[in-house]
Design a protein around this motif. Structure first.
Motif, mmCIF file in Angstrom:
data_model
loop_
_atom_site.group_PDB
_atom_site.id
_atom_site.type_symbol
_atom_site.label_atom_id
_atom_site.label_comp_id
_atom_site.label_asym_id
_atom_site.label_seq_id
_atom_site.Cartn_x
_atom_site.Cartn_y
_atom_site.Cartn_z
ATOM 1 N N ASN A 89 0.795 -1.227 -0.018
ATOM 2 C CA ASN A 89 0.027 -0.094 0.048
ATOM 3 C C ASN A 89 0.922 1.174 -0.021
ATOM 4 O O ASN A 89 2.129 1.312 0.444
ATOM 5 C CB ASN A 89 -0.866 0.034 1.093
ATOM 6 C CG ASN A 89 -2.123 -0.995 1.302
ATOM 7 O OD1 ASN A 89 -2.400 -1.538 0.152
ATOM 8 N ND2 ASN A 89 -2.255 -1.592 2.451
ATOM 9 N N TYR A 98 -4.656 1.896 -1.618
ATOM 10 C CA TYR A 98 -4.824 0.367 -1.614
ATOM 11 C C TYR A 98 -4.044 -0.335 -2.909
ATOM 12 O O TYR A 98 -4.324 -0.026 -3.814
ATOM 13 C CB TYR A 98 -6.025 -0.157 -0.982
ATOM 14 C CG TYR A 98 -6.477 0.038 0.157
ATOM 15 C CD1 TYR A 98 -6.206 -0.410 1.389
ATOM 16 C CD2 TYR A 98 -7.390 1.356 0.243
ATOM 17 C CE1 TYR A 98 -6.705 -0.175 2.536
ATOM 18 C CE2 TYR A 98 -7.825 1.749 1.517
ATOM 19 C CZ TYR A 98 -7.474 1.019 2.556
ATOM 20 O OH TYR A 98 -7.774 1.429 3.900
ATOM 21 N N TYR A 143 -4.736 -6.866 -2.665
ATOM 22 C CA TYR A 143 -6.049 -7.005 -2.222
ATOM 23 C C TYR A 143 -6.772 -7.061 -3.480
ATOM 24 O O TYR A 143 -6.762 -6.277 -4.515
ATOM 25 C CB TYR A 143 -6.589 -5.812 -1.486
ATOM 26 C CG TYR A 143 -5.962 -5.641 -0.379
ATOM 27 C CD1 TYR A 143 -5.773 -6.466 0.857
ATOM 28 C CD2 TYR A 143 -5.368 -4.218 0.285
ATOM 29 C CE1 TYR A 143 -4.882 -6.267 1.873
ATOM 30 C CE2 TYR A 143 -4.734 -4.150 1.229
ATOM 31 C CZ TYR A 143 -4.628 -5.051 2.212
ATOM 32 O OH TYR A 143 -4.114 -4.840 3.474
ATOM 33 N N ILE A 188 -12.748 -4.516 3.499
ATOM 34 C CA ILE A 188 -12.050 -3.277 4.500
ATOM 35 C C ILE A 188 -12.908 -1.971 4.406
ATOM 36 O O ILE A 188 -13.085 -1.175 5.462
ATOM 37 C CB ILE A 188 -10.742 -2.804 3.477
ATOM 38 C CG1 ILE A 188 -9.765 -3.989 3.512
ATOM 39 C CG2 ILE A 188 -10.170 -1.638 4.337
ATOM 40 C CD1 ILE A 188 -8.448 -3.789 2.908
ATOM 41 N N ASP A 245 -5.254 1.785 11.355
ATOM 42 C CA ASP A 245 -5.245 0.548 10.694
ATOM 43 C C ASP A 245 -6.118 -0.419 10.900
ATOM 44 O O ASP A 245 -5.789 -1.629 11.727
ATOM 45 C CB ASP A 245 -3.928 -0.037 10.247
ATOM 46 C CG ASP A 245 -3.814 -0.899 8.963
ATOM 47 O OD1 ASP A 245 -4.860 -1.309 8.417
ATOM 48 O OD2 ASP A 245 -2.721 -1.340 8.788
ATOM 49 N N ASP A 274 -7.972 -2.219 9.051
ATOM 50 C CA ASP A 274 -8.504 -3.111 7.764
ATOM 51 C C ASP A 274 -8.571 -4.586 8.125
ATOM 52 O O ASP A 274 -9.347 -5.032 7.339
ATOM 53 C CB ASP A 274 -6.935 -3.011 6.769
ATOM 54 C CG ASP A 274 -6.922 -1.710 6.365
ATOM 55 O OD1 ASP A 274 -7.797 -0.489 6.388
ATOM 56 O OD2 ASP A 274 -5.829 -1.301 5.280
#
Length: 321
Positions: free
Chosen positions: A29, A46, A51, A59, A220, A222
């Motif tokens: 990222n 991202y 991903y 996310i 974070d 995520d």
């Protein structure tokens, strides 16, 4: 930063970038600290190589929960939204988000103070309490990676034993063999005693910012998902109280004191949380590549798992010493 992101920041958020500074950290990222007339912000792009679009949508759901947590007083960054979305898709390969830039510095087991540990415990408890007040997630399924169930734990172990050649790294093979007595004495009900719910799932030094007196921001989210809540506790203790090969009991006590201000927690609970973290994370970190030359962060995680393996049967006494 892509020109398309710079343009969209202006067109969608009314943000004109005066200064853009790259921020390190985060696998694949990209992140930038951006100076604007509306304050200092962090822009995160991202990686669509890391991903899938489906993962980025998950996310998005986690970030929507972060918005609610921030409103409930959890120390985490304010997220900017366009419409009702946090993540902006500009094309198939460009997905980014904007948040307020949080001041603070990262700490590690050698630098964190007992006062900061107490604050970390308090922040974790406040976060867990806020998570528990959210509407129950529609899918109450545990992650299907790592050792979140006894079946997954044994499946991962047996797979690695089968793939472990006789000439494999000696230390890796030794680590695998040391795991077996622990696995054999674990009951099938081991996981049943741990509370389930929404958890941060990534409480480690890179994701906690501190000021002198305590936590300035938990960042974070995520990986936030339905999981075992105490995994956050075990991960926090490993990340901030394990100094080399010695557990700093004063820092553990600081965390316990802070957490107990909001939710019940005992040293026995913390010992169990450490064992839970071992079960979940050994499939991630006891792997052959981390017994060769590797980056500092995975090496640290691997060493934590080795410490837990060595001290599995005496964790309570170590925490009380």
């Amino acid at each position: 930063m892509k020109d398309s992101i710079i343009a969209d920041l202006k067109n969608s958020y009314g943000l004109i970038c005066n200064q853009i500074t790259p921020v390190t950290g985060g696998l694949l990222n990209l992140k930038w600290k951006v100076s604007t007339e509306k304050g200092e912000l962090l822009v995160k792009q991202y990686s669509t190589k890391r991903y899938s679009r489906e993962r980025i949508e998950r996310i998005e759901s986690a970030l929507q929960r972060q918005i609610i947590l921030e409103k409930k007083g959890v120390p985490c960054p304010f997220l900017w939204q366009y419409g009702d979305r946090v993540i902006r898709w500009l094309d198939d390969e460009t997905a980014y988000m904007v948040m307020d830039f949080c001041s603070g510095k990262t700490e590690n087991p050698d630098t964190i103070t007992i006062t900061q540990m107490r604050s970390l415990g308090s922040a974790c408890a406040v976060m867990h309490k806020a998570f528990s007040e959210l509407q129950e997630p529609s899918v109450k399924s545990l992650p299907n990676f790592g050792g979140y169930t006894m079946d997954l734990l044994w499946e991962n172990f047996n797979s690695r034993m089968m793939k472990c050649a006789p000439d494999a790294n000696v230390e890796y093979r030794k680590a695998l063999l040391a795991m077996e007595p622990i696995l054999k004495q674990l009951s099938t009900e081991f996981f049943d005693k741990f509370p389930k719910g929404l958890a941060h799932e990534d409480i480690q030094p890179g994701n906690i910012l501190f000021h002198v007196d305590g936590v300035s921001a938990v960042v974070d989210f995520d990986r936030n998902c339905y999981s075992y809540i105490w995994h956050d506790i075990g991960r926090a203790i490993l990340s901030f109280a394990l100094e080399g090969n010695i557990m700093n009991v004063e820092k553990v006590g600081g965390f316990l004191e802070g957490y107990s201000q909001h939710s019940e927690l005992t040293l026995t609970n913390i010992a169990d949380a450490l064992r839970l973290s071992w079960c979940i994370e050994t499939p991630w970190w006891i792997r052959p590549e981390f017994f060769r030359e590797c980056d500092e962060i995975p090496k640290r995680f691997k060493d934590e798992m080795l410490w837990l393996t060595e001290h599995w049967f005496e964790i309570e006494s170590l925490l009380c010493s």
